[in-house]
Every structure is written in C-alpha cells, then in structure tokens.
Design a protein around this motif. Sequence first.
Motif, short mmCIF file in Angstrom:
data_model
loop_
_atom_site.label_atom_id
_atom_site.label_comp_id
_atom_site.label_asym_id
_atom_site.label_seq_id
_atom_site.Cartn_x
_atom_site.Cartn_y
_atom_site.Cartn_z
N ARG A 105 84.92 46.25 28.68
CA ARG A 105 86.01 47.18 28.37
C ARG A 105 87.22 46.35 27.97
O ARG A 105 87.78 45.62 28.79
N LEU A 106 87.60 46.45 26.71
CA LEU A 106 88.70 45.66 26.15
C LEU A 106 89.93 46.53 25.96
O LEU A 106 89.85 47.60 25.35
N LEU A 107 91.04 46.05 26.46
CA LEU A 107 92.33 46.70 26.25
C LEU A 107 93.20 45.73 25.46
O LEU A 107 93.42 44.60 25.89
N VAL A 108 93.68 46.19 24.31
CA VAL A 108 94.58 45.37 23.49
C VAL A 108 95.99 45.98 23.56
O VAL A 108 96.19 47.14 23.20
N LEU A 109 96.91 45.17 24.06
CA LEU A 109 98.29 45.67 24.24
C LEU A 109 99.21 45.28 23.08
O LEU A 109 99.00 44.21 22.49
N GLY B 121 77.17 46.07 10.24
CA GLY B 121 76.80 47.42 10.64
C GLY B 121 77.67 48.43 9.92
O GLY B 121 78.07 48.24 8.78
N ASP B 122 78.02 49.48 10.63
CA ASP B 122 78.78 50.56 10.02
C ASP B 122 80.29 50.36 10.06
O ASP B 122 81.01 50.92 9.24
N ILE B 123 80.76 49.56 11.01
CA ILE B 123 82.22 49.36 11.15
C ILE B 123 82.55 47.88 11.37
O ILE B 123 83.11 47.49 12.38
N PRO B 124 82.26 47.01 10.40
CA PRO B 124 82.46 45.57 10.62
C PRO B 124 83.90 45.07 10.43
O PRO B 124 84.21 43.94 10.82
N GLU B 125 84.77 45.90 9.88
CA GLU B 125 86.11 45.42 9.53
C GLU B 125 86.87 44.98 10.77
O GLU B 125 86.96 45.70 11.76
N GLY B 126 87.43 43.79 10.69
CA GLY B 126 88.22 43.24 11.79
C GLY B 126 87.40 42.46 12.80
O GLY B 126 87.94 41.94 13.78
N TYR B 127 86.09 42.36 12.55
CA TYR B 127 85.18 41.66 13.47
C TYR B 127 84.38 40.61 12.71
O TYR B 127 84.15 40.73 11.51
N GLU C 281 95.93 38.26 19.15
CA GLU C 281 95.12 37.21 19.78
C GLU C 281 93.71 37.20 19.19
O GLU C 281 93.20 38.23 18.74
N LYS C 282 93.08 36.05 19.22
CA LYS C 282 91.67 35.93 18.86
C LYS C 282 90.85 36.16 20.13
O LYS C 282 91.13 35.55 21.17
N VAL C 283 89.86 37.03 20.04
CA VAL C 283 89.11 37.43 21.22
C VAL C 283 87.63 37.14 21.01
O VAL C 283 87.08 37.43 19.93
N PHE C 284 87.01 36.55 22.03
CA PHE C 284 85.58 36.25 21.97
C PHE C 284 84.86 37.06 23.04
O PHE C 284 85.21 37.00 24.22
N SER D 29 91.89 38.87 14.95
CA SER D 29 93.28 39.13 15.30
C SER D 29 93.32 40.52 15.92
O SER D 29 93.35 41.52 15.20
N ALA D 30 93.28 40.56 17.22
CA ALA D 30 93.10 41.84 17.92
C ALA D 30 94.22 42.82 17.59
O ALA D 30 95.39 42.46 17.48
N SER D 31 93.81 44.08 17.45
CA SER D 31 94.78 45.14 17.21
C SER D 31 94.53 46.25 18.23
O SER D 31 93.45 46.35 18.83
N THR D 32 95.54 47.09 18.43
CA THR D 32 95.44 48.13 19.46
C THR D 32 94.28 49.10 19.18
O THR D 32 93.70 49.65 20.11
#
Lengths: 119, 114
Positions: free
Chosen positions: B110-114, B58-64, B17-20, B80-83
Amino acid sequence: AQSVAQPEDQVNVAEGNPLTVKCTYSVSGNPYLFWYVQYPNRGLQFLLKYITGDNLVKGSYGFEAEFNKSQTSFHLKKPSALVSDSALYFCAVRDMRPSTTSGTYKYIFGTGTRLKVLA
Amino acid sequence: DVKVTQSSRYLVKRTGEKVFLECVQDMDHENMFWYRQDPGLGLRLIYFSYDVKMKEKGDIPEGYSVSREKKERFSLILESASTNQTSMYLCASSEGGGRAETQYFGPGTRLLVL
C-alpha cells in the motif's frame, strides 16, 4: 474487447444461508474464467477456474461456480455461508488473444464484490 | 506452496521521489505481473514480464517502469512519484506456457504519495 462485470458492489448474507456472487463476461470464443478472493490486507487467492467440461466447478473452501454459456455468466456460490467468508471477491477472464510479442495471456479482472456474512 | 513476497507492506513517499517496489517468487515461474488495485476499478495491469530482461506494457504503464534481472525477481519503479499513484500494488506470478494459468499473488504494497 473482452470484459467481466460484477454488478454488485456488496452482497450481504446471513451466516448459514446460501450465497451467490455474480459475474458476467463478454468474450469472443470460449472463455477461461476465474474467481479469486482477497481477505483484508492480503493479496488475492485463487478459488477456482473454468476451462472446459462440466459447467459446475468446485473450488477451495466449499465454493463452487456455475458456467452458463447462454447467459454469459459465471456466478460464485456456496450452500452455507460462514462469517469467515467475508472478503472481497474478484472474477477474471483470460484475454482471448495472447501477446503477439511473447505469447503471454493477460487477465481481465472485474471490479470486485464485497461479501459480508452476518452472524 | 507457491510463495510471492513483496518487499514492503506499507510505504509513504513524497511527490517526485523515485520509488522501488520489489517482488520475489519462489516457484520458478516464467511470468510475473504488476497490478494496481483501486476501489471501484478492480485490478489494472501495469506491466508484465515473460522472461528475464523481457517485459511488456500492460494497460496503464504511464509513469512506471519495470526491471527483471533475475527470474525470481520483478521490480516496479515509479520514476517520479505523483499523488495519483497512491494505490495498492499487487505482484503476481504464473507458470507460462499458454494454458489457463492460475496467478499467485503477493500480499500487496500500500503506497501513499504525499
């Protein structure tokens, strides 16, 4: 590279006793150091910062921190702990060099220390 | 008092899913930041913005990715959200100007990706 270390994952202290939460840093040059506190399910709140001057910095809620250049430490202290001080504490240091693009400084955070004050 | 608000306290999304995630500050601050907080890792910087439409990794931009169309609002997008993006996300703002700036944080999402 700049870094901060919080060597203790958890600190337990009895209510009314003095508390210390440890932080050491590694930076080239003069550091700008911060302490933040995070209560459960909340964001971080600023406690205090050291920029220059007096090595003992006083902050919110009765906390203070001592900057020690020879030991590269910035330990957080309180003379008499309260149960309500139980929280997660983060030490942070400002990166020495700003972004070459924007001039913005980044901040490097420690891994956090959980303080538990026991009644 | 500076106030930084985040659109959701808790979010549950499915993989892909795409998450905002939205963040708003009310103090006319130049700088805004997105961090993720994970146990044992502290806060890690994902992206920051120093002006409208301006951003830096920043230091961890991958996937964002991020968006700052208005000065007060800074959005974090998970394309594209990943666990492994399950985490606590914290937004912060600061004045800018190169001083030893205090950062003001929102309450976190607090984000939970299933």
